[in-house]
Write a protein that holds these residues in place. Structure first.
Motif, short mmCIF file in Angstrom:
data_model
loop_
_atom_site.label_atom_id
_atom_site.label_comp_id
_atom_site.label_asym_id
_atom_site.label_seq_id
_atom_site.Cartn_x
_atom_site.Cartn_y
_atom_site.Cartn_z
N MET A 1 1.08 -1.09 0.08
CA MET A 1 0.03 -0.03 0.09
C MET A 1 0.93 1.28 0.19
SD MET A 1 -2.43 1.50 2.91
CE MET A 1 -1.05 2.00 4.04
N ASN A 2 0.34 2.25 -0.74
CA ASN A 2 1.27 3.48 -0.90
C ASN A 2 0.39 4.51 -0.33
OD1 ASN A 2 2.74 5.90 -1.57
ND2 ASN A 2 2.80 5.41 -3.78
N ILE A 3 0.61 4.78 0.96
CA ILE A 3 -0.12 5.88 1.63
C ILE A 3 -0.22 7.38 0.96
CG2 ILE A 3 1.60 6.97 2.92
CD1 ILE A 3 -2.20 6.03 4.14
N ASP A 4 0.57 7.49 -0.05
CA ASP A 4 0.82 8.62 -0.69
C ASP A 4 -0.59 8.80 -1.66
OD1 ASP A 4 3.15 9.64 0.36
OD2 ASP A 4 4.17 8.57 -0.89
N ARG A 5 -1.08 7.65 -2.03
CA ARG A 5 -2.25 7.80 -2.91
C ARG A 5 -3.42 8.37 -2.29
NH1 ARG A 5 -1.41 4.48 -7.81
NH2 ARG A 5 -2.66 5.85 -8.45
N LEU A 6 -3.36 8.22 -0.90
CA LEU A 6 -4.49 8.97 -0.08
C LEU A 6 -4.91 10.18 -0.46
CD1 LEU A 6 -6.75 8.50 1.88
CD2 LEU A 6 -4.98 9.12 3.60
N GLN A 7 -3.84 11.12 -0.89
CA GLN A 7 -4.20 12.51 -1.31
C GLN A 7 -4.82 12.44 -2.66
OE1 GLN A 7 -3.60 14.89 0.80
NE2 GLN A 7 -4.42 16.12 -0.64
N GLU A 8 -4.40 11.37 -3.44
CA GLU A 8 -5.27 11.26 -4.85
C GLU A 8 -6.62 10.90 -4.77
OE1 GLU A 8 -4.42 8.89 -9.11
OE2 GLU A 8 -2.85 8.89 -7.64
N LEU A 9 -6.72 10.14 -3.66
CA LEU A 9 -8.05 9.65 -3.34
C LEU A 9 -9.08 10.41 -2.81
CD1 LEU A 9 -10.35 7.40 -2.80
CD2 LEU A 9 -9.32 6.86 -0.72
N LYS A 10 -8.39 11.55 -1.97
CA LYS A 10 -9.00 12.67 -1.47
C LYS A 10 -9.52 13.62 -2.31
CE LYS A 10 -7.57 13.71 3.22
NZ LYS A 10 -6.61 14.28 4.12
N GLN A 11 -8.57 13.75 -3.37
CA GLN A 11 -8.98 14.47 -4.58
C GLN A 11 -10.07 14.08 -5.38
OE1 GLN A 11 -5.49 15.28 -7.29
NE2 GLN A 11 -6.67 17.07 -8.19
N LYS A 12 -10.05 12.73 -5.62
CA LYS A 12 -11.09 12.19 -6.31
C LYS A 12 -12.28 12.31 -5.57
CE LYS A 12 -8.74 8.51 -8.93
NZ LYS A 12 -9.10 8.89 -10.01
N LEU A 13 -12.40 12.45 -4.32
CA LEU A 13 -13.82 12.32 -3.55
C LEU A 13 -14.42 13.86 -3.73
CD1 LEU A 13 -12.63 10.40 -0.43
CD2 LEU A 13 -14.43 9.93 -1.83
N THR A 14 -13.52 14.54 -4.14
CA THR A 14 -14.07 16.02 -4.24
C THR A 14 -14.30 16.74 -5.73
OG1 THR A 14 -11.73 17.15 -4.24
CG2 THR A 14 -12.89 16.97 -2.17
N ILE A 15 -13.65 15.74 -6.55
CA ILE A 15 -13.92 16.55 -7.99
C ILE A 15 -14.63 15.56 -8.69
CG2 ILE A 15 -12.34 18.28 -7.78
CD1 ILE A 15 -10.47 16.04 -9.40
N GLU A 16 -14.67 14.16 -8.54
CA GLU A 16 -14.98 13.07 -9.57
C GLU A 16 -16.41 13.01 -9.32
OE1 GLU A 16 -14.24 10.73 -11.83
OE2 GLU A 16 -12.04 11.23 -11.56
N ALA A 17 -17.10 12.93 -10.57
CA ALA A 17 -18.68 12.85 -10.75
C ALA A 17 -18.92 11.27 -10.62
CB ALA A 17 -19.46 13.45 -11.95
N ASP A 18 -18.03 10.40 -11.03
CA ASP A 18 -18.47 9.10 -11.25
C ASP A 18 -18.10 8.27 -9.99
OD1 ASP A 18 -18.80 6.37 -11.95
OD2 ASP A 18 -18.07 6.85 -13.87
N LEU A 19 -19.12 7.98 -9.23
CA LEU A 19 -18.78 7.28 -7.98
C LEU A 19 -17.91 5.84 -8.11
CD1 LEU A 19 -18.80 7.05 -4.91
CD2 LEU A 19 -21.11 5.86 -5.13
N SER A 20 -18.15 5.51 -9.35
CA SER A 20 -17.49 4.04 -9.79
C SER A 20 -16.12 4.10 -9.73
CB SER A 20 -17.87 3.55 -10.87
OG SER A 20 -17.83 4.23 -12.28
N ASP A 21 -15.71 5.34 -10.37
CA ASP A 21 -14.09 5.69 -10.45
C ASP A 21 -13.49 5.87 -9.02
OD1 ASP A 21 -14.26 5.77 -13.32
OD2 ASP A 21 -14.28 7.92 -13.28
N ILE A 22 -14.18 6.62 -8.21
CA ILE A 22 -13.97 6.63 -6.80
C ILE A 22 -13.50 5.24 -6.08
CG2 ILE A 22 -14.23 7.68 -4.46
CD1 ILE A 22 -15.65 9.96 -5.92
N TRP A 23 -14.76 4.49 -6.24
CA TRP A 23 -14.93 3.13 -5.71
C TRP A 23 -13.62 2.21 -6.08
CZ3 TRP A 23 -17.41 0.66 -1.72
CH2 TRP A 23 -17.10 -0.78 -1.97
N LEU A 24 -13.54 2.02 -7.47
CA LEU A 24 -12.22 1.50 -7.99
C LEU A 24 -10.84 1.90 -7.34
CD1 LEU A 24 -13.73 1.05 -11.85
CD2 LEU A 24 -13.73 -0.67 -9.91
N PHE A 25 -10.93 3.23 -7.45
CA PHE A 25 -9.60 3.63 -6.90
C PHE A 25 -9.42 3.12 -5.28
CE2 PHE A 25 -6.47 6.61 -5.08
CZ PHE A 25 -5.58 6.70 -6.07
N TYR A 26 -10.50 3.30 -4.75
CA TYR A 26 -10.30 2.72 -3.18
C TYR A 26 -10.13 1.41 -3.11
CZ TYR A 26 -11.54 1.76 1.44
OH TYR A 26 -11.52 1.28 2.77
#
Length: 86
Positions: A1-26
């Motif tokens: 696991m790369n904890i640095d990807r958490l910042q990318e996840l946080k960004q996706k949570l604020t800008i992504e309109a497609d929940l499936s993209d967020i879900w798959l990334f998580y």
């Protein structure tokens, strides 16, 4: 696991309109890594609880009983995670 990807996840949570993209990334980067949830502690959050109940009510058209929901709060990253029961 790369904890640095958490910042990318946080960004996706604020800008992504497609929940499936967020879900798959998580799922790809955090869900199968127990060390991720071990970074935090169980913490009840009234706001998250209300959002979850309201979302389920909108999805299913009625109130849904939700049990065993206790998010993990990772204070160092100011992040709530909702792990799946094993």
């Amino acid at each position: 696991m790369n904890i640095d990807r958490l910042q990318e996840l946080k960004q996706k949570l604020t800008i992504e309109a497609d929940l499936s993209d967020i879900w798959l990334f998580y799922m790809d980067h955090f869900a199968d890594h127990p060390e991720f949830t071990e970074l935090g502690k169980p913490a009840y959050n009234e706001y998250l609880d209300a959002v979850l109940h309201n979302t389920c009510q909108q999805m299913f058209g009625r109130a849904i009983k939700i049990t065993d929901f206790l998010p993990i709060y990772i204070a160092e990253y100011h992040f709530f995670s909702c792990p799946f029961p094993s």
